[in-house]
Design an enzyme around this catalytic site. Structure first.
Site, PDB file in Angstrom:
ATOM      1  N   VAL B  14       0.838  -1.206   0.000  1.00 57.19           N
ATOM      2  CA  VAL B  14       0.000   0.000   0.000  1.00 57.19           C
ATOM      3  C   VAL B  14       0.871   1.252   0.000  1.00 57.19           C
ATOM      4  CG1 VAL B  14      -1.745   1.310   1.269  1.00 57.19           C
ATOM      5  CG2 VAL B  14      -1.898  -1.186   1.145  1.00 57.19           C
ATOM      6  N   LYS B 105      -6.903  -1.115  10.815  1.00 56.62           N
ATOM      7  CA  LYS B 105      -8.172  -1.564  11.409  1.00 56.62           C
ATOM      8  C   LYS B 105      -7.971  -2.155  12.792  1.00 56.62           C
ATOM      9  CE  LYS B 105      -7.594  -5.564   8.469  1.00 56.62           C
ATOM     10  NZ  LYS B 105      -6.537  -4.898   7.653  1.00 56.62           N
ATOM     11  N   GLU B 129     -10.656   5.801   6.143  1.00 56.22           N
ATOM     12  CA  GLU B 129     -11.497   5.144   5.138  1.00 56.22           C
ATOM     13  C   GLU B 129     -10.919   3.797   4.715  1.00 56.22           C
ATOM     14  OE1 GLU B 129     -14.434   4.253   3.514  1.00 56.22           O
ATOM     15  OE2 GLU B 129     -14.705   6.429   3.480  1.00 56.22           O
ATOM     16  N   GLY B 187      -2.474 -16.118  -3.735  1.00 54.36           N
ATOM     17  CA  GLY B 187      -2.094 -14.924  -2.982  1.00 54.36           C
ATOM     18  C   GLY B 187      -3.270 -14.216  -2.317  1.00 54.36           C
ATOM     19  N   GLU B 190      -2.969 -15.691   3.309  1.00 52.11           N
ATOM     20  CA  GLU B 190      -1.592 -15.713   3.785  1.00 52.11           C
ATOM     21  C   GLU B 190      -1.192 -17.120   4.211  1.00 52.11           C
ATOM     22  OE1 GLU B 190      -1.160 -12.680   6.740  1.00 52.11           O
ATOM     23  OE2 GLU B 190      -2.143 -11.182   5.473  1.00 52.11           O
ATOM     24  N   ASP B 201     -10.122 -10.519  11.376  1.00 54.74           N
ATOM     25  CA  ASP B 201     -10.009  -9.322  10.532  1.00 54.74           C
ATOM     26  C   ASP B 201     -11.392  -8.696  10.340  1.00 54.74           C
ATOM     27  OD1 ASP B 201      -8.562  -7.717   8.209  1.00 54.74           O
ATOM     28  OD2 ASP B 201     -10.402  -8.552   7.348  1.00 54.74           O
ATOM     29  N   LYS B 205     -13.172  -4.891  11.651  1.00 60.25           N
ATOM     30  CA  LYS B 205     -13.913  -3.981  10.767  1.00 60.25           C
ATOM     31  C   LYS B 205     -15.347  -3.805  11.267  1.00 60.25           C
ATOM     32  CE  LYS B 205     -11.032  -5.332   6.849  1.00 60.25           C
ATOM     33  NZ  LYS B 205     -10.869  -6.360   5.796  1.00 60.25           N
ATOM     34  N   GLY B 306      -5.796  -4.964  -1.509  1.00 56.29           N
ATOM     35  CA  GLY B 306      -4.875  -4.719  -2.618  1.00 56.29           C
ATOM     36  C   GLY B 306      -4.232  -3.349  -2.517  1.00 56.29           C
TER      37      GLY B 306
END
Lengths: 430, 430
Positions: B14, B105, B129, B187, B190, B201, B205, B306
């Site tokens: 990122v 997050k 965001e 991919g 993980e 995860d 969120k 991504g």
């Protein structure tokens, strides 16, 4: 924190819902804003129609101009619609120091420059989330969330009436006329459905979306507009044969030109594959599909019209404008720095789906293929559908300059072996 | 207009994309902000890994703390992830007067209060965001677009890895293990997939979404979390038999209590009907479905992860934070005024889909129906699937208190006639 004074222009389906929520949720809204809102007046045409509406009678006035000229208003909400008197009232409200929240797509598509200039001059907000796709947050995401990205294309189903009609034609196989009649029975279409079925409503929204997406001033006159009144059940059936559906799309795209980029904005029926997210938008729902350089493909989906949904969008803008008034600031204004050239549909690249009724004899396909080749249009697929007396060729082209595709259709109609080009619809989203 | 100084913490997938766009689109971003941005430093762990990355070598430093303590930064972008040192660096950046844009997050789900307080104390923006559903604008719509509405429920597919796996199981009928292996090959998952497949995860969120939706502080510990590692191909097949699909959902809902409202936040696999907009979210895509009082049903769809998509969300926040710095203001901060009670999953109302392997003899259904009745759970449908030696009862319940449903399952397992309750999955969205 001192109270913010709010005036409402128009008290129809949307206005009455806005007034209802402003009253019912006053405490909650005050919490979110940091100051209470006070609805100080509602301008309507006919006082009698609103007596006993549950709102205090003394809030109502027929003197809209007097209301927006009070000079002590913080926010004016315009839900009258149409060009005048809405335009004059909004400009007057801004001159007198009020921020303006409007749902008026027609006005924004024609007079955005005057409205933005007045807002900038007055240092007040001009907010219009409700003008495009009802409750769906799309104006703010384009203005702010994607402000660090480069939007390449916006594909929108932004008119619920036409989506309801095309969805009904797809589901039941019925004709446009009968689907329209059903939409009118159910209140999804007006007695005079012209603005919806001829695409004018969608075109106004397309102009607004294109302006936001490409930082360029786009007005209604820049939008190529074709409606759905000529879409037949045969067209819909042909779409089904290639696993597609017919939708009325508002398409805003950035196209490459020899000297950089230009913008093309168009509204027309198109076949899109069933696998495309927009294909599953049913009934009167709206959705806006955005393709951007970094984010990739995003879709925003929801109810495109109706009192409550539109009121939700209006009230979201009211809360933002109120927060800004409390902090003495304004949100982002008009962004036209890119100032891209706007080109007609003829210069965009599209692909066509054609059904051609021809003589059923040797050499016909060759003659037809010749016409495509002469216009530099390459054919992607040909399907022959034999009938007793004549044959039908169903052709999908590769992407080509739209003007060349249109010229190809005209030339085909002049061929002796061609009885009729019975279906011509663009193909998108594949 | 004077330049705004930006520092970047982390330069992985990122971060490197953020740095690339900040450089490539500098002129365009300056136009949108009203001032140029200058990337003055990038904190990384290992300088050597970034040599010749296309970015000036002298931008890189291993002294992250020194970078955020410079005192002349306008915006700090944190894309390291994890709790420490991210937490310390963000707090230090705010103390030194920088607005912070983060995609973290995990940190927000655990430390939101400390971060918001530091931002408020410093009078700077805290924007995130990118922390939920990658490029999909959902934080801003919840914070601003729906600020005049009342959100009742948020249903989200907010983890791309698990959606890819469940989608593969649905499409091919393969097992969880083989779908996971494929996701790892491609991919999407993980080497250690725990955080994704066990729902951690998505739970982080969900906590963030619930806090924004209900104006109440919600942390990771408040979220009931079940992953998908126990979902079998049999579960997926059973869903197909009722025209549904299994999805991992993050569910934030406002529930009625004797003394008003409370909030319930949970992450678990659920069967949703194919007609629900979330059912068509394929592969690694994310979508957030919002039900609100006025707007009705909205859905926000797009890539959930991504480098480029996440960078788009980060840069949208950077532009907003920069505009605010130029105007000397801050955007909306934490909103916890509703301060609703948070209740466990046991007190929410859900409905269950059960497959029960039983003796194939008379009276079994009666005995089982008795257990449901004893727990105040009413049965919506029963389907008997006979096999050679034993029978299977497939039961869908009406909505009931989740604790009673769980107790029903436990009691069923104690029945002599019940060999196994082989499938237990909640049903949502119908």
């Amino acid at each position: 924190m001192s109270t913010l004074k709010v005036a409402l222009l128009g008290c129809g389906v949307v206005g009455s819902e806005v007034a209802r929520v402003l009253t019912k949720d006053a405490a909650e809204l005050a919490n979110r804003i940091g100051a209470p809102l006070e609805l100080v007046g509602i301008a309507v045409r006919d006082l009698d129609r609103h007596r006993g509406s549950g709102l205090p009678d003394d809030l109502f006035t027929t003197d809209a101009r007097g209301l927006v000229s009070r000079g002590d208003l913080d926010i004016v909400i315009e839900v009258i619609g149409g060009i005048e008197p809405a335009r004059d009232l909004i400009l007057t409200a801004l001159e007198h120091g009020a921020s303006v929240v409007t749902a008026n797509k027609a006005l924004l598509a024609q007079e955005a420059e005057a409205l933005y200039d007045a807002a900038a001059k007055a240092d007040r907000d001009l907010a219009f989330e409700a003008a495009v796709a009802g409750a769906i947050p799309i104006v703010r995401p384009l203005r702010e969330s994607l402000a660090g990205d480069a939007v390449e294309r916006v594909l929108g189903i932004v008119n619920g009436t036409t989506n309801f009609i095309l969805d009904a034609m797809t589901t039941t196989g019925e004709s446009f006329e009968s689907a329209l009649a059903e939409a009118q029975r159910l209140g999804y279409a007006e007695a005079d459905p012209t603005a919806d079925v001829e695409g004018h409503d969608a075109a106004a929204k397309a102009a607004i979306l294109a302006g936001l997406a490409f930082h360029t001033r786009v007005t209604l006159g820049d939008v190529h507009c074709e409606g759905i009144s000529a879409v037949t059940s045969a067209d819909v059936a042909l779409a089904g044969e290639i696993d597609s559906v017919v939708k009325l799309l508002a398409i805003c795209e950035k196209i490459d030109t020899p000297d950089g980029h230009a913008v093309s904005v168009r509204v027309h029926p198109a076949m899109i594959p069933n696998t495309h997210p927009l294909a599953s938008v049913r009934g009167a729902y709206n959705a806006v599909f955005v393709e951007s350089e970094s984010a990739g493909q995003l879709m925003f989906y929801g109810p495109g019209a109706g009192g409550s949904p539109t009121a939700s969008a209006v009230l979201g803008d009211v809360v933002s404008a109120a927060r800004n008034r409390v902090r003495g600031v304004v949100g982002p204004g008009e962004s036209t720095h890119a100032d891209l050239e706007i080109v007609g549909v003829g210069r965009t690249r599209t692909s066509y789906h054609l059904a051609i009724d021809v003589d059923d004899r040797a050499g016909v396909l060759a003659a037809i293929a010749h016409v495509f080749a002469d216009h530099g249009v390459s054919i992607k697929t040909v399907r022959q559908v034999g009938t007793d007396d004549e044959a039908q060729l169903v052709i999908v082209t590769h992407a080509a300059v739209d003007a060349n595709l249109a010229a190809t259709v005209a030339a085909l109609r002049d061929l002796d072996v061609v009885h009729d080009v019975s279906s011509v619809i663009r193909v998108e989203g594949s």
